[in-house]
Design a protein around this motif. Structure first.
Motif, PDB file in Angstrom:
ATOM      1  N   ILE A   7       0.829  -1.206   0.000  1.00  0.00           N
ATOM      2  CA  ILE A   7       0.000   0.000   0.000  1.00  0.00           C
ATOM      3  C   ILE A   7       0.863   1.256   0.000  1.00  0.00           C
ATOM      4  CG2 ILE A   7      -1.558   1.379   1.456  1.00  0.00           C
ATOM      5  CD1 ILE A   7      -3.151  -1.087   1.921  1.00  0.00           C
ATOM      6  N   VAL A   8       1.936   1.263   0.773  1.00  0.00           N
ATOM      7  CA  VAL A   8       2.835   2.422   0.796  1.00  0.00           C
ATOM      8  C   VAL A   8       3.475   2.610  -0.576  1.00  0.00           C
ATOM      9  CG1 VAL A   8       4.962   3.348   1.794  1.00  0.00           C
ATOM     10  CG2 VAL A   8       3.251   2.303   3.283  1.00  0.00           C
ATOM     11  N   ILE A   9       3.900   1.522  -1.201  1.00  0.00           N
ATOM     12  CA  ILE A   9       4.494   1.617  -2.537  1.00  0.00           C
ATOM     13  C   ILE A   9       3.476   2.150  -3.537  1.00  0.00           C
ATOM     14  CG2 ILE A   9       5.354   0.227  -4.475  1.00  0.00           C
ATOM     15  CD1 ILE A   9       6.801  -1.509  -2.367  1.00  0.00           C
ATOM     16  N   THR A  10       2.244   1.680  -3.463  1.00  0.00           N
ATOM     17  CA  THR A  10       1.188   2.163  -4.348  1.00  0.00           C
ATOM     18  C   THR A  10       0.943   3.657  -4.140  1.00  0.00           C
ATOM     19  OG1 THR A  10       0.167  -0.018  -4.271  1.00  0.00           O
ATOM     20  CG2 THR A  10      -1.196   1.793  -5.064  1.00  0.00           C
ATOM     21  N   PHE A  11       0.960   4.087  -2.883  1.00  0.00           N
ATOM     22  CA  PHE A  11       0.777   5.496  -2.568  1.00  0.00           C
ATOM     23  C   PHE A  11       1.903   6.339  -3.167  1.00  0.00           C
ATOM     24  CE2 PHE A  11       1.299   9.110   0.398  1.00  0.00           C
ATOM     25  CZ  PHE A  11       0.072   9.703   0.201  1.00  0.00           C
ATOM     26  N   ILE A  12       3.141   5.868  -3.031  1.00  0.00           N
ATOM     27  CA  ILE A  12       4.285   6.594  -3.598  1.00  0.00           C
ATOM     28  C   ILE A  12       4.163   6.673  -5.117  1.00  0.00           C
ATOM     29  CG2 ILE A  12       6.784   6.493  -3.952  1.00  0.00           C
ATOM     30  CD1 ILE A  12       6.991   5.288  -1.121  1.00  0.00           C
ATOM     31  N   ALA A  13       3.770   5.580  -5.744  1.00  0.00           N
ATOM     32  CA  ALA A  13       3.590   5.577  -7.196  1.00  0.00           C
ATOM     33  C   ALA A  13       2.477   6.533  -7.614  1.00  0.00           C
ATOM     34  CB  ALA A  13       3.288   4.166  -7.680  1.00  0.00           C
ATOM     35  N   GLY A  14       1.414   6.604  -6.824  1.00  0.00           N
ATOM     36  CA  GLY A  14       0.320   7.531  -7.111  1.00  0.00           C
ATOM     37  C   GLY A  14       0.767   8.983  -7.058  1.00  0.00           C
ATOM     38  N   ILE A  15       1.604   9.285  -6.082  1.00  0.00           N
ATOM     39  CA  ILE A  15       2.148  10.641  -5.980  1.00  0.00           C
ATOM     40  C   ILE A  15       2.983  10.955  -7.216  1.00  0.00           C
ATOM     41  CG2 ILE A  15       3.780  12.098  -4.706  1.00  0.00           C
ATOM     42  CD1 ILE A  15       2.766  10.727  -2.146  1.00  0.00           C
ATOM     43  N   ALA A  16       3.768   9.990  -7.667  1.00  0.00           N
ATOM     44  CA  ALA A  16       4.593  10.200  -8.858  1.00  0.00           C
ATOM     45  C   ALA A  16       3.732  10.470 -10.082  1.00  0.00           C
ATOM     46  CB  ALA A  16       5.481   8.987  -9.095  1.00  0.00           C
ATOM     47  N   VAL A  17       2.665   9.723 -10.235  1.00  0.00           N
ATOM     48  CA  VAL A  17       1.760   9.931 -11.374  1.00  0.00           C
ATOM     49  C   VAL A  17       1.149  11.319 -11.301  1.00  0.00           C
ATOM     50  CG1 VAL A  17      -0.412   9.182 -12.419  1.00  0.00           C
ATOM     51  CG2 VAL A  17       1.283   7.492 -11.736  1.00  0.00           C
ATOM     52  N   ALA A  18       0.772  11.747 -10.110  1.00  0.00           N
ATOM     53  CA  ALA A  18       0.198  13.083  -9.953  1.00  0.00           C
ATOM     54  C   ALA A  18       1.217  14.159 -10.318  1.00  0.00           C
ATOM     55  CB  ALA A  18      -0.291  13.271  -8.521  1.00  0.00           C
ATOM     56  N   LYS A  19       2.481  13.927  -9.998  1.00  0.00           N
ATOM     57  CA  LYS A  19       3.524  14.890 -10.351  1.00  0.00           C
ATOM     58  C   LYS A  19       3.774  14.920 -11.856  1.00  0.00           C
ATOM     59  CE  LYS A  19       6.291  14.904  -6.131  1.00  0.00           C
ATOM     60  NZ  LYS A  19       7.630  14.571  -5.575  1.00  0.00           N
ATOM     61  N   LEU A  20       3.505  13.815 -12.542  1.00  0.00           N
ATOM     62  CA  LEU A  20       3.766  13.733 -13.978  1.00  0.00           C
ATOM     63  C   LEU A  20       2.664  14.338 -14.832  1.00  0.00           C
ATOM     64  CD1 LEU A  20       5.194  10.125 -14.241  1.00  0.00           C
ATOM     65  CD2 LEU A  20       6.460  12.265 -14.447  1.00  0.00           C
ATOM     66  N   ILE A  21       1.460  14.453 -14.311  1.00  0.00           N
ATOM     67  CA  ILE A  21       0.317  14.927 -15.098  1.00  0.00           C
ATOM     68  C   ILE A  21       0.571  16.269 -15.794  1.00  0.00           C
ATOM     69  CG2 ILE A  21      -2.079  15.747 -14.898  1.00  0.00           C
ATOM     70  CD1 ILE A  21      -2.570  13.372 -13.023  1.00  0.00           C
ATOM     71  N   PRO A  22       1.158  17.269 -15.125  1.00  0.00           N
ATOM     72  CA  PRO A  22       1.385  18.534 -15.842  1.00  0.00           C
ATOM     73  C   PRO A  22       2.308  18.399 -17.051  1.00  0.00           C
ATOM     74  CG  PRO A  22       1.718  18.825 -13.484  1.00  0.00           C
ATOM     75  CD  PRO A  22       1.533  17.369 -13.729  1.00  0.00           C
ATOM     76  N   TYR A  23       3.171  17.406 -17.051  1.00  0.00           N
ATOM     77  CA  TYR A  23       4.129  17.254 -18.139  1.00  0.00           C
ATOM     78  C   TYR A  23       3.589  16.439 -19.299  1.00  0.00           C
ATOM     79  CZ  TYR A  23       7.211  19.005 -14.560  1.00  0.00           C
ATOM     80  OH  TYR A  23       7.774  19.780 -13.589  1.00  0.00           O
ATOM     81  N   ILE A  24       2.607  15.592 -19.045  1.00  0.00           N
ATOM     82  CA  ILE A  24       2.112  14.731 -20.118  1.00  0.00           C
ATOM     83  C   ILE A  24       0.675  15.043 -20.524  1.00  0.00           C
ATOM     84  CG2 ILE A  24       3.677  12.836 -19.579  1.00  0.00           C
ATOM     85  CD1 ILE A  24       1.424  11.479 -18.073  1.00  0.00           C
ATOM     86  N   LYS A  25       0.147  16.147 -20.045  1.00  0.00           N
ATOM     87  CA  LYS A  25      -1.266  16.474 -20.281  1.00  0.00           C
ATOM     88  C   LYS A  25      -1.593  16.625 -21.763  1.00  0.00           C
ATOM     89  CE  LYS A  25      -0.472  21.369 -19.442  1.00  0.00           C
ATOM     90  NZ  LYS A  25       0.955  21.301 -19.302  1.00  0.00           N
TER      91      LYS A  25
END
Length: 104
Positions: A7-25
């Motif tokens: 669950i912690v790993i999934t949470f960290i990955a989710g944060i990374a995806v959220a950080k990537l959204i502005p760059y791949i929008k």
């Protein structure tokens, strides 16, 4: 404990995806944006590996504390001591652990 780490790993990955959204929008990535995306992915991979290598609850708390503290420093967020972050991480891990015990 393994479920908690997942669950912690999934949470960290989710944060990374959220950080990537502005760059791949718009799917038009400049070289500067590409470098930033690579940096985010590398940081995320390091964080995931750090959490995945934990053997027990105390190591998991320490890993979460260190990751959080680094991210706060990177974002220039002041006002939290490492002890405060460790206490919050301990509370979160305890709550999640209790959740898994009731499910099993």
């Amino acid at each position: 404990m393994e479920t908690l780490i997942i669950i912690v790993i999934t949470f960290i990955a989710g944060i990374a995806v959220a950080k990537l959204i502005p760059y791949i929008k718009d799917f038009k990535v400049t070289s500067e944006e590409k470098a930033k995306v690579q940096e985010i992915l590398i940081d995320t991979a390091k964080n995931i590996l750090e959490v995945a290598n934990t053997k027990d609850k105390e190591q998991l708390i320490l890993a979460i504390t260190n990751i959080t503290y680094r991210e706060l420093e990177k974002e220039n967020i002041k006002g939290f001591t490492k002890k405060d972050i460790e206490l919050m991480a301990r509370i979160i891990v305890d709550k999640l652990e209790a959740l898994f015990k009731t499910r099993n």
